[in-house]
Design a protein around this motif. Structure first.
Motif, mmCIF file in Angstrom:
data_model
loop_
_atom_site.group_PDB
_atom_site.id
_atom_site.type_symbol
_atom_site.label_atom_id
_atom_site.label_comp_id
_atom_site.label_asym_id
_atom_site.label_seq_id
_atom_site.Cartn_x
_atom_site.Cartn_y
_atom_site.Cartn_z
ATOM 1 N N ILE A 141 0.843 -1.203 0.000
ATOM 2 C CA ILE A 141 0.000 0.000 0.000
ATOM 3 C C ILE A 141 0.876 1.251 0.000
ATOM 4 C CG2 ILE A 141 -1.722 1.307 1.337
ATOM 5 C CD1 ILE A 141 -2.772 -1.387 2.333
ATOM 6 N N ASN A 142 1.907 1.192 0.815
ATOM 7 C CA ASN A 142 2.833 2.315 0.904
ATOM 8 C C ASN A 142 3.486 2.576 -0.459
ATOM 9 O OD1 ASN A 142 4.349 4.270 1.884
ATOM 10 N ND2 ASN A 142 5.319 3.062 3.533
ATOM 11 N N LEU A 143 3.925 1.511 -1.097
ATOM 12 C CA LEU A 143 4.579 1.654 -2.408
ATOM 13 C C LEU A 143 3.573 2.223 -3.418
ATOM 14 C CD1 LEU A 143 7.112 1.202 -4.162
ATOM 15 C CD2 LEU A 143 6.223 -1.054 -4.720
ATOM 16 N N GLU A 144 2.351 1.687 -3.424
ATOM 17 C CA GLU A 144 1.320 2.170 -4.342
ATOM 18 C C GLU A 144 1.080 3.675 -4.159
ATOM 19 O OE1 GLU A 144 -0.664 1.806 -7.013
ATOM 20 O OE2 GLU A 144 0.822 0.232 -7.230
ATOM 21 N N ARG A 145 1.013 4.095 -2.883
ATOM 22 C CA ARG A 145 0.781 5.523 -2.595
ATOM 23 C C ARG A 145 1.921 6.372 -3.161
ATOM 24 N NH1 ARG A 145 -0.629 5.074 3.280
ATOM 25 N NH2 ARG A 145 -2.819 4.542 3.203
ATOM 26 N N ARG A 146 3.141 5.892 -2.936
ATOM 27 C CA ARG A 146 4.299 6.680 -3.391
ATOM 28 C C ARG A 146 4.392 6.687 -4.915
ATOM 29 N NH1 ARG A 146 8.971 6.660 -2.371
ATOM 30 N NH2 ARG A 146 9.404 4.441 -2.266
ATOM 31 N N ILE A 147 3.996 5.567 -5.524
ATOM 32 C CA ILE A 147 3.994 5.506 -6.992
ATOM 33 C C ILE A 147 3.055 6.575 -7.538
ATOM 34 C CG2 ILE A 147 3.046 4.105 -8.895
ATOM 35 C CD1 ILE A 147 4.539 1.710 -7.748
ATOM 36 N N LYS A 148 1.886 6.662 -6.913
ATOM 37 C CA LYS A 148 0.921 7.659 -7.354
ATOM 38 C C LYS A 148 1.500 9.075 -7.163
ATOM 39 C CE LYS A 148 -3.832 8.945 -6.912
ATOM 40 N NZ LYS A 148 -4.971 8.987 -6.101
ATOM 41 N N ARG A 149 1.997 9.303 -5.942
ATOM 42 C CA ARG A 149 2.457 10.655 -5.590
ATOM 43 C C ARG A 149 3.713 11.065 -6.377
ATOM 44 N NH1 ARG A 149 3.158 9.989 -0.093
ATOM 45 N NH2 ARG A 149 5.389 10.132 -0.377
ATOM 46 N N GLU A 158 13.191 2.665 -6.731
ATOM 47 C CA GLU A 158 12.340 1.457 -6.730
ATOM 48 C C GLU A 158 11.018 1.668 -7.467
ATOM 49 O OE1 GLU A 158 12.945 3.437 -4.289
ATOM 50 O OE2 GLU A 158 11.100 3.911 -3.201
ATOM 51 N N ILE A 159 10.688 2.931 -7.745
ATOM 52 C CA ILE A 159 9.453 3.230 -8.467
ATOM 53 C C ILE A 159 9.630 3.029 -9.978
ATOM 54 C CG2 ILE A 159 8.015 5.219 -9.121
ATOM 55 C CD1 ILE A 159 8.033 6.053 -6.272
ATOM 56 N N PHE A 160 10.872 3.245 -10.423
ATOM 57 C CA PHE A 160 11.106 3.230 -11.878
ATOM 58 C C PHE A 160 11.944 2.047 -12.364
ATOM 59 C CE2 PHE A 160 10.525 7.714 -10.682
ATOM 60 C CZ PHE A 160 9.459 8.024 -11.508
ATOM 61 N N PHE A 194 7.733 -1.585 -25.022
ATOM 62 C CA PHE A 194 8.430 -0.382 -24.554
ATOM 63 C C PHE A 194 9.105 -0.667 -23.214
ATOM 64 C CE2 PHE A 194 5.028 0.971 -27.295
ATOM 65 C CZ PHE A 194 5.591 1.983 -28.060
ATOM 66 N N ALA A 195 10.196 0.038 -22.953
ATOM 67 C CA ALA A 195 10.925 -0.171 -21.691
ATOM 68 C C ALA A 195 10.030 0.122 -20.479
ATOM 69 C CB ALA A 195 12.170 0.710 -21.658
ATOM 70 N N PHE A 196 9.168 1.145 -20.577
ATOM 71 C CA PHE A 196 8.369 1.527 -19.393
ATOM 72 C C PHE A 196 7.415 0.415 -18.947
ATOM 73 C CE2 PHE A 196 5.861 3.329 -22.967
ATOM 74 C CZ PHE A 196 4.669 2.640 -22.760
ATOM 75 N N GLU A 197 7.165 -0.550 -19.837
ATOM 76 C CA GLU A 197 6.245 -1.636 -19.463
ATOM 77 C C GLU A 197 6.811 -2.516 -18.350
ATOM 78 O OE1 GLU A 197 3.913 -3.481 -22.888
ATOM 79 O OE2 GLU A 197 5.449 -2.339 -23.942
ATOM 80 N N SER A 198 8.137 -2.431 -18.113
ATOM 81 C CA SER A 198 8.709 -3.238 -17.027
ATOM 82 C C SER A 198 8.856 -2.431 -15.726
ATOM 83 C CB SER A 198 10.089 -3.769 -17.448
ATOM 84 O OG SER A 198 11.024 -2.708 -17.391
ATOM 85 N N TRP A 199 8.550 -1.137 -15.774
ATOM 86 C CA TRP A 199 8.735 -0.316 -14.575
ATOM 87 C C TRP A 199 7.732 -0.700 -13.484
ATOM 88 C CZ3 TRP A 199 9.269 5.461 -16.591
ATOM 89 C CH2 TRP A 199 10.384 5.526 -17.434
ATOM 90 N N PRO A 200 8.171 -0.688 -12.232
ATOM 91 C CA PRO A 200 7.233 -0.997 -11.144
ATOM 92 C C PRO A 200 6.024 -0.066 -11.114
ATOM 93 C CG PRO A 200 9.474 -1.111 -10.357
ATOM 94 C CD PRO A 200 9.552 -0.575 -11.750
ATOM 95 N N CYS A 201 6.192 1.177 -11.575
ATOM 96 C CA CYS A 201 5.057 2.113 -11.547
ATOM 97 C C CYS A 201 4.136 1.950 -12.762
ATOM 98 C CB CYS A 201 5.545 3.560 -11.465
ATOM 99 S SG CYS A 201 6.527 4.067 -12.874
ATOM 100 N N HIS A 202 4.477 1.052 -13.677
ATOM 101 C CA HIS A 202 3.663 0.893 -14.888
ATOM 102 C C HIS A 202 2.250 0.416 -14.549
ATOM 103 C CE1 HIS A 202 2.457 0.019 -18.915
ATOM 104 N NE2 HIS A 202 2.404 -1.288 -18.710
#
Ligand code: SAM
Length: 394
Positions: free
Chosen positions: A4-12, A99-101, A241-249
């Motif tokens: 949840i914490n990671l999800e929040r930070r990904i959004k922010r 860790e987000i990207f 695309f490279a961004f498809e592997s990003w944790p924030c994708h």
């Protein structure tokens, strides 16, 4: 770190804020790419040599990867900063929420480009930035990515650029060069690169509503690009695309974006698109490529000699990438072909708009077009001219 914490930070940190980006282009195509970015809604669009800076939310940059026809790659600027001393780089690299990207399971390729920079020693710069990313990932309980093997095209590119007193740390969103649309089976003898084909069409003001002819279509690059433009299909639908592997994708939003683009595209081009070539095998290859690119609907392909064939109904836009001296035949042959081309245009194509790839700018005079505009761009070790003009009335 909890999910949840990671999800929040990904959004922010990834999705809510505006970021700075850099779309790389072949030099000469910057204004066309800038126009594409403005049409997509990017802000602060600032072309410079070799690309276009813009600002946008991440979602728009994802769309830019999908839609840009004249760009080669899109970089997300994670940091852009003034460098006075070495510690400035350390501090900036340490402050990135890696860790987000960065995905733990995708090898990392750190590239360093310095130009009169305060920073020195490319190897050490790469090491410092790699260590900062690894430290941060371990701190949040993740395994850091391994360094990429030389030539690993699937690796995540990370670039540190230093110029004078400024430096930036950027992450590649695209992966393979964006001209790779994902459909080309084999090139044919001398295929035009897709970004240059799109640039020629854009340079001629092509919007899909006028008939289009490529009388020397080879593997079909220009007709395939034209068909995608005319139908409003994004060039990146068939590739990764490279961004498809990003944790924030966001996979669901990305699939929705692609589905929506497909649903909104026209089922066929609104006006005829015709490719011709005197070489039967080239026509077969163009047909095969059009099918692979899924744009065969409404695209006519015929084996015909340009100098003998009658023009299709028009006037419309004729785009042509004639054979040239370096790769096919001699330079003298190529020049005399351009001369014949000019004569045939004057004879049969009065009133047509033309877009021509020329390997010698001075050959433009052989075509006797009016209302000409030219863009030059490097291609295949040469400087080519993308010339647009109109065949004068008889
Ligand atoms: C440079 S290639 C075109 C490459 C093409 N734009 C592509 O992306 O694959 C030139 C093409 O012109 C064709 N050609 C040469 N003379 C021709 C003629 N008189 N009529 C029609 N096609 C011709 C050749 O067969 C060749 O496929």
């Amino acid at each position: 770190m909890s999910e949840i914490n990671l999800e929040r930070r990904i959004k922010r940190q990834a999705w809510v804020p505006e970021h700075r980006f850099f779309a790389v282009t072949t030099p000469g195509l910057e204004p066309l790419c800038a126009a594409e970015l403005r049409a997509l809604g990017a802000g602060e669009v600032l072309p410079e040599a070799g690309g276009v800076n813009f600002s946008a939310k991440l979602e728009l940059a994802v769309a830019a990867n999908l839609w840009l026809r004249t760009a080669g790659r899109v970089w997300l600027r994670l940091k852009d900063f003034r460098v006075r001393r070495w510690e400035d780089l350390l501090r900036q690299a340490d402050s990135i929420p890696w860790e987000i990207f960065i995905a733990p399971d995708v090898p990392l390729n750190i590239l360093v480009a310095l130009n009169e920079s305060n920073l020195k020693h490319t190897g050490r710069i790469a090491e410092v930035v790699g260590k900062a990313a690894a430290k941060r990932m371990r701190e949040v309980g993740l395994t850091p990515p391994v360094p990429a093997q030389p030539g690993d095209e699937s690796a995540q590119r990370l670039q540190v650029r230093g110029a004078d007193r400024r430096a930036s740390i950027s992450l590649d969103m695209s992966g393979a060069h964006l001209h790779k649309r994902g459909w080309r089976a084999q090139g044919g003898l001398a295929p035009l690169r897709e970004d240059l084909a799109a640039a020629l069409l854009q340079h001629c003001g092509y919007d899909g509503t006028q008939p289009l002819l490529d009388p020397m279509c080879g593997s079909g690059t220009l007709v395939i690009e034209a068909a995608a433009m005319a139908r409003g299909l994004p060039p990146g639908l068939g590739r990764a695309f490279a961004f498809e592997s990003w944790p924030c994708h966001r996979e669901a939003a990305w699939n929705y974006m692609k589905r929506q683009a497909q649903e909104q595209a026209l089922a066929a081009p609104p006006a005829t698109i015709m490719g011709r070539d005197s070489n039967r095998e080239a026509v077969e290859l163009a047909r095969h490529n059009a099918e692979l690119a899924r744009v065969e609907q409404g695209v006519g392909l015929e084996a015909k000699d340009f100098f003998k064939a009658e023009p299709p109904a028009g006037p419309g836009l004729l785009v042509i990438n004639p054979p040239y001296g370096k790769r096919l035949g001699s330079v003298r042959q190529a020049q005399s072909l351009v001369k014949r081309l000019g004569k045939r245009l004057a004879q049969a194509y009065a009133g047509w708009r033309c877009g021509v790839v020329l390997y010698r700018p001075e050959w433009a005079d052989l075509l006797s077009l009016t209302d000409t505009k030219a863009v030059t761009a490097p291609f295949g070790g040469l400087k080519v001219t993308l010339l647009s003009g109109t065949v004068p009335p008889k």
